[in-house]
Enzyme design. Sequence first.
Site, PDB file in Angstrom:
ATOM      1  N   GLU A  70       0.890  -1.309   0.039  1.00  0.00           N
ATOM      2  CA  GLU A  70       0.046   0.235  -0.076  1.00  0.00           C
ATOM      3  C   GLU A  70       0.862   1.273   0.081  1.00  0.00           C
ATOM      4  O   GLU A  70       1.748   1.415   0.782  1.00  0.00           O
ATOM      5  CB  GLU A  70      -0.937  -0.018   1.212  1.00  0.00           C
ATOM      6  CG  GLU A  70      -2.134  -0.858   1.138  1.00  0.00           C
ATOM      7  CD  GLU A  70      -2.983  -0.911   2.334  1.00  0.00           C
ATOM      8  OE1 GLU A  70      -4.253  -1.183   2.408  1.00  0.00           O
ATOM      9  OE2 GLU A  70      -2.563  -0.207   3.287  1.00  0.00           O
ATOM     10  N   CYS A  71       0.265   2.255  -0.900  1.00  0.00           N
ATOM     11  CA  CYS A  71       1.241   3.358  -0.857  1.00  0.00           C
ATOM     12  C   CYS A  71       2.827   3.479  -0.974  1.00  0.00           C
ATOM     13  O   CYS A  71       3.388   2.954  -1.897  1.00  0.00           O
ATOM     14  CB  CYS A  71       0.695   4.263   0.133  1.00  0.00           C
ATOM     15  SG  CYS A  71       1.081   6.095  -0.248  1.00  0.00           S
ATOM     16  N   GLY A  72       3.491   3.528   0.137  1.00  0.00           N
ATOM     17  CA  GLY A  72       4.789   3.417   0.019  1.00  0.00           C
ATOM     18  C   GLY A  72       5.423   1.986  -0.116  1.00  0.00           C
ATOM     19  O   GLY A  72       6.244   1.678  -0.732  1.00  0.00           O
ATOM     20  N   SER A 129      -1.308  -0.968  -4.629  1.00  0.00           N
ATOM     21  CA  SER A 129      -2.080   0.452  -5.063  1.00  0.00           C
ATOM     22  C   SER A 129      -1.477   1.563  -4.058  1.00  0.00           C
ATOM     23  O   SER A 129      -0.889   1.203  -3.075  1.00  0.00           O
ATOM     24  CB  SER A 129      -3.545   0.279  -5.236  1.00  0.00           C
ATOM     25  OG  SER A 129      -3.992   0.479  -3.878  1.00  0.00           O
TER      26      SER A 129
END
Length: 434
Positions: free
Chosen positions: A325-327, A423
């Site tokens: 997720e993200c990072g 994502s």
Amino acid sequence: MSGLLIAAPASGSGKTTVTLGLMRALKRRGVAIAPGKAGPDYIDPAFHAAATGEPCFNYDPWAMRPELLLANASHVASGGRTLIVEAMMGLHDGAADGSGTPADLAATLNLAVILVVDCARMSQSVAALVRGYADHRDDIRVVGVILNKVGSDRHEMMLRDALGKVRMPVFGVLRQDSALQLPERHLGLVQAGEHSALEGFIEAAAARVEAACDLDAIRLIATIFPQVPAAADAERLRPLGQRIAVARDIAFAFCYEHLLYGWRQGGAEISFFSPLADEGPDAAADAVYLPGGYPELHAGQLSAAARFRSGMHSAAERGARIFGECGGYMVLGEGLVAADGTRYDMLGLLPLVTSFAERRRHLGYRRVVPVDNAFFDGPMTAHEFHYATIVAEGAADRLFAVSDAAGEDLGQAGLRRGPVAGSFMHLIDVAGAA
């Protein structure tokens, strides 16, 4: 189960400092605290955990169904613990349509509301401000205020006199103190794990709150106010696997406690590993979770972490489900470009390159629907907040169809290649929140 919401008319009023001081001061008096944070924020909960020694759950009235809010509050506040939740933004601020406010949370959980008011640039007007916030809704109760950034004895007298005329209790008065400020970074406050003087800061905040606030009255209000309703457990996000290895260090610190709790409730075993310490996931794990954080600040170290890289590739080769997720999504990619333009090789498990040299803010609540059922099996709520830009992307299956809080279609986002997916969206709950 008793509870308080520490709110404010606006961001920057001093909620976090007051909340940290109040939590630690009450803990010193033997009060068992269950810390909470309204909204999707990751950073404040780490400070709350440091102040109380307890995990901090998020309570998001937009992204979480009421039954999940109630189930989480019932769990953490059981056994006589006092739930203290720090609000986000202003008491009545929410999504674009006005939903998902801290006031909504107070109404759902029966939380007494204490307003922290920045008085640096006002005197008698405080009465109109506070009374307006208190009277805006009839399904919550603002039980009193803590006045912050008060300049002098005369200033305090004027404020107290004005509030007395509208029958608003004053639980405390804090004078201006520039020393009690936490440093900030582009996603908010600097993380608790990076704040070398954090314990001293919390102790100083607690000393100020104890000296300036009526802790007995605050504790009494939390006790006599209508209680947090007891609730059965709610449906939760399905665990990624039965044995989930979770990356956890200052590069991967943005992980919701309610998510881990839900996975455990679903029968999963969770282990932790530190990529920054060059650790790989447990070889017995059938799923790996790379949460968000600040990988861009540690890109060189992550790029050189040979055991971490080898362990992640081994997990993918044996078919373990890997989700970032993200990072974590950026680290799963082929490369990450730092703000100075330096490119660092990442894991190469997904075909994308992200960059902080071309910054653009992405912020907001999201509703995501899986394109297929390979990883997730139904619509979910999520939150997106980052400054990274995708500068290269290869062929892979898309992960989600995405819309924003207003229902506007944002297209498809995220990637999946075999057992690896990711994502920029931080998943929060199964869909159903208003």
